[in-house]
Design a protein around this motif. Structure first.
Motif, PDB file in Angstrom:
ATOM      1  N   ALA A   1       2.945  23.242  35.194  1.00 35.48           N
ATOM      2  CA  ALA A   1       3.840  24.117  34.460  1.00 35.48           C
ATOM      3  C   ALA A   1       4.815  23.289  33.662  1.00 35.48           C
ATOM      4  N   GLY A   2       5.300  23.830  32.550  1.00 34.13           N
ATOM      5  CA  GLY A   2       6.246  23.115  31.702  1.00 34.13           C
ATOM      6  C   GLY A   2       7.634  23.090  32.296  1.00 34.13           C
ATOM      7  N   ALA A   3       8.505  22.305  31.658  1.00 35.00           N
ATOM      8  CA  ALA A   3       9.854  22.108  32.169  1.00 35.00           C
ATOM      9  C   ALA A   3      10.676  23.395  32.132  1.00 35.00           C
ATOM     10  N   GLY A   4      10.319  24.342  31.299  1.00 31.16           N
ATOM     11  CA  GLY A   4      11.083  25.570  31.221  1.00 31.16           C
ATOM     12  C   GLY A   4      10.633  26.633  32.206  1.00 31.16           C
ATOM     13  N   GLU A   5       9.636  26.343  33.023  1.00 31.65           N
ATOM     14  CA  GLU A   5       9.105  27.335  33.948  1.00 31.65           C
ATOM     15  C   GLU A   5       9.470  26.977  35.376  1.00 31.65           C
ATOM     16  N   VAL A   6       9.732  27.971  36.157  1.00 31.18           N
ATOM     17  CA  VAL A   6       9.985  27.770  37.568  1.00 31.18           C
ATOM     18  C   VAL A   6       9.024  28.645  38.340  1.00 31.18           C
ATOM     19  N   SER A   7       8.355  28.089  39.329  1.00 32.06           N
ATOM     20  CA  SER A   7       7.407  28.863  40.133  1.00 32.06           C
ATOM     21  C   SER A   7       8.125  29.900  40.931  1.00 32.06           C
TER      22      SER A   7
ATOM     23  N   PRO B   1      29.147  28.640  32.400  1.00 30.13           N
ATOM     24  CA  PRO B   1      28.244  29.377  31.517  1.00 30.13           C
ATOM     25  C   PRO B   1      26.843  29.517  32.106  1.00 30.13           C
ATOM     26  N   GLY B   2      26.170  30.624  31.765  1.00 29.77           N
ATOM     27  CA  GLY B   2      24.802  30.826  32.204  1.00 29.77           C
ATOM     28  C   GLY B   2      23.889  29.696  31.783  1.00 29.77           C
ATOM     29  N   ARG B   3      24.172  29.086  30.642  1.00 30.68           N
ATOM     30  CA  ARG B   3      23.355  27.958  30.175  1.00 30.68           C
ATOM     31  C   ARG B   3      23.400  26.789  31.152  1.00 30.68           C
ATOM     32  N   THR B   4      24.504  26.624  31.841  1.00 30.86           N
ATOM     33  CA  THR B   4      24.603  25.549  32.825  1.00 30.86           C
ATOM     34  C   THR B   4      23.573  25.744  33.919  1.00 30.86           C
ATOM     35  N   VAL B   5      23.436  26.965  34.381  1.00 29.94           N
ATOM     36  CA  VAL B   5      22.467  27.267  35.432  1.00 29.94           C
ATOM     37  C   VAL B   5      21.050  27.022  34.922  1.00 29.94           C
ATOM     38  N   LEU B   6      20.749  27.501  33.710  1.00 32.70           N
ATOM     39  CA  LEU B   6      19.409  27.321  33.147  1.00 32.70           C
ATOM     40  C   LEU B   6      19.077  25.849  32.917  1.00 32.70           C
ATOM     41  N   THR B   7      20.015  25.108  32.362  1.00 34.10           N
ATOM     42  CA  THR B   7      19.789  23.682  32.126  1.00 34.10           C
ATOM     43  C   THR B   7      19.572  22.941  33.435  1.00 34.10           C
TER      44      THR B   7
ATOM     45  N   SER C   1      26.790  39.619  30.573  1.00 37.24           N
ATOM     46  CA  SER C   1      25.834  39.683  29.478  1.00 37.24           C
ATOM     47  C   SER C   1      24.603  38.876  29.844  1.00 37.24           C
ATOM     48  N   PRO C   2      23.417  39.494  29.792  1.00 42.27           N
ATOM     49  CA  PRO C   2      22.198  38.746  30.090  1.00 42.27           C
ATOM     50  C   PRO C   2      21.788  37.808  28.953  1.00 42.27           C
ATOM     51  N   ALA C   3      22.461  37.868  27.805  1.00 37.43           N
ATOM     52  CA  ALA C   3      22.074  37.067  26.644  1.00 37.43           C
ATOM     53  C   ALA C   3      21.933  35.572  26.939  1.00 37.43           C
ATOM     54  N   PRO C   4      22.854  34.937  27.691  1.00 37.42           N
ATOM     55  CA  PRO C   4      22.683  33.505  27.929  1.00 37.42           C
ATOM     56  C   PRO C   4      21.424  33.167  28.727  1.00 37.42           C
ATOM     57  N   PHE C   5      20.848  34.155  29.398  1.00 36.09           N
ATOM     58  CA  PHE C   5      19.678  33.900  30.219  1.00 36.09           C
ATOM     59  C   PHE C   5      18.376  34.204  29.483  1.00 36.09           C
ATOM     60  N   SER C   6      18.464  34.633  28.248  1.00 34.04           N
ATOM     61  CA  SER C   6      17.277  34.876  27.444  1.00 34.04           C
ATOM     62  C   SER C   6      16.668  33.537  27.055  1.00 34.04           C
ATOM     63  N   THR C   7      15.368  33.380  27.272  1.00 32.49           N
ATOM     64  CA  THR C   7      14.702  32.121  26.927  1.00 32.49           C
ATOM     65  C   THR C   7      14.870  31.827  25.449  1.00 32.49           C
ATOM     66  N   ARG C   8      14.717  32.847  24.624  1.00 32.77           N
ATOM     67  CA  ARG C   8      14.852  32.633  23.179  1.00 32.77           C
ATOM     68  C   ARG C   8      16.261  32.145  22.847  1.00 32.77           C
TER      69      ARG C   8
ATOM     70  N   ARG D   1      14.329  13.046  44.266  1.00 32.51           N
ATOM     71  CA  ARG D   1      14.249  12.437  42.938  1.00 32.51           C
ATOM     72  C   ARG D   1      15.496  12.720  42.111  1.00 32.51           C
ATOM     73  N   TRP D   2      16.178  13.841  42.436  1.00 35.65           N
ATOM     74  CA  TRP D   2      17.368  14.223  41.682  1.00 35.65           C
ATOM     75  C   TRP D   2      18.182  15.185  42.533  1.00 35.65           C
ATOM     76  N   PHE D   3      19.497  15.159  42.375  1.00 36.70           N
ATOM     77  CA  PHE D   3      20.405  16.030  43.119  1.00 36.70           C
ATOM     78  C   PHE D   3      21.476  16.550  42.174  1.00 36.70           C
ATOM     79  N   PHE D   4      21.889  17.821  42.383  1.00 41.67           N
ATOM     80  CA  PHE D   4      23.015  18.368  41.639  1.00 41.67           C
ATOM     81  C   PHE D   4      23.740  19.367  42.524  1.00 41.67           C
ATOM     82  N   ASP D   5      25.065  19.292  42.522  1.00 41.89           N
ATOM     83  CA  ASP D   5      25.928  20.192  43.280  1.00 41.89           C
ATOM     84  C   ASP D   5      26.492  21.213  42.292  1.00 41.89           C
ATOM     85  N   LEU D   6      25.862  22.388  42.221  1.00 43.50           N
ATOM     86  CA  LEU D   6      26.257  23.404  41.256  1.00 43.50           C
ATOM     87  C   LEU D   6      27.489  24.155  41.753  1.00 43.50           C
ATOM     88  N   PRO D   7      28.535  24.268  40.933  1.00 37.05           N
ATOM     89  CA  PRO D   7      29.749  24.959  41.376  1.00 37.05           C
ATOM     90  C   PRO D   7      29.513  26.446  41.603  1.00 37.05           C
TER      91      PRO D   7
END
Length: 192
Positions: A186-192, A120-126, A162-169, A107-113
């Motif tokens: 589960a919601g979009a922000g959760e991963v099993s 940025p850590g946000r790239t991984v989370l997004t 810094s773990p800050a970018p990985f904080s959900t808040r 349904r979707w593909f992404f090649d993460l560098p």
């Protein structure tokens, strides 16, 4: 649920999963069997299992389960380890081109560098959030593929971060979209 077929290239990801206190882990040395186990998990739970493999032919062994998941509307997350782009397609079985290896069955593909201070850590989370949402919210649900590039050394190294970018808040602050918990899914922000 994380389903891991251990291999050298995927060892950073497998190590991170195994070290997380809340991660549920199923290990199998055969990728094809593991893919079908994850398919069964997704079919019975309605939630995608994350399948982790090493590179090359290990990834190709997931194709039968991916096709089945796609045609059956079963969510599945494929996390495939890969060499960085500059080391791909060098005439070895573990360097085959893994990008789009599953064609139209995902349904979707992404090649993460490969991880660097420039990613940025946000790239991984997004990316993870988008992948999860694509697996469960597509009509019908189905498999998604994240191809994850890793550079040597693959063993854990001590480095400041810094773990800050990985904080959900921290991650969701300033965004109009917030992860939601839905009934039966589960919601979009959760991963099993």
């Amino acid at each position: 649920m994380f389903c891991v077929a251990p291999g050298c290239r995927s060892s950073p990801l497998a190590h991170a999963i195994a070290s997380h206190p809340r991660a549920r882990l199923n290990v199998c040395i055969d990728e094809r069997s593991l893919g079908f186990w994850a398919l069964g998990y997704g079919r019975s739970s309605g939630r995608p299992a994350a399948v982790v493999t090493s590179s090359g032919t290990a990834v190709a062994n997931l194709l039968p389960a991916v096709v089945e998941a796609s045609l059956s509307g079963v969510p599945l997350l494929l996390l495939t380890a890969d060499r960085p782009a500059e080391l791909r397609d060098t005439a070895a079985n573990q360097t085959i081109d893994q990008t789009k290896i599953f064609g139209g069955f995902v349904r979707w593909f992404f090649d993460l560098p490969a991880p660097t201070t420039d990613v940025p850590g946000r790239t991984v989370l997004t990316t993870a959030s988008t992948a999860y949402r694509a697996a469960v919210a597509s009509c019908p649900p189905g498999p998604v593929h994240l191809n994850l590039q890793f550079r040597d050394p693959l063993a854990p190294v001590t480095a400041p971060w810094s773990p800050a970018p990985f904080s959900t808040r921290t991650f969701w602050s300033g965004h109009s979209y917030k992860p939601q918990r839905g009934a039966g899914r589960a919601g979009a922000g959760e991963v099993s």
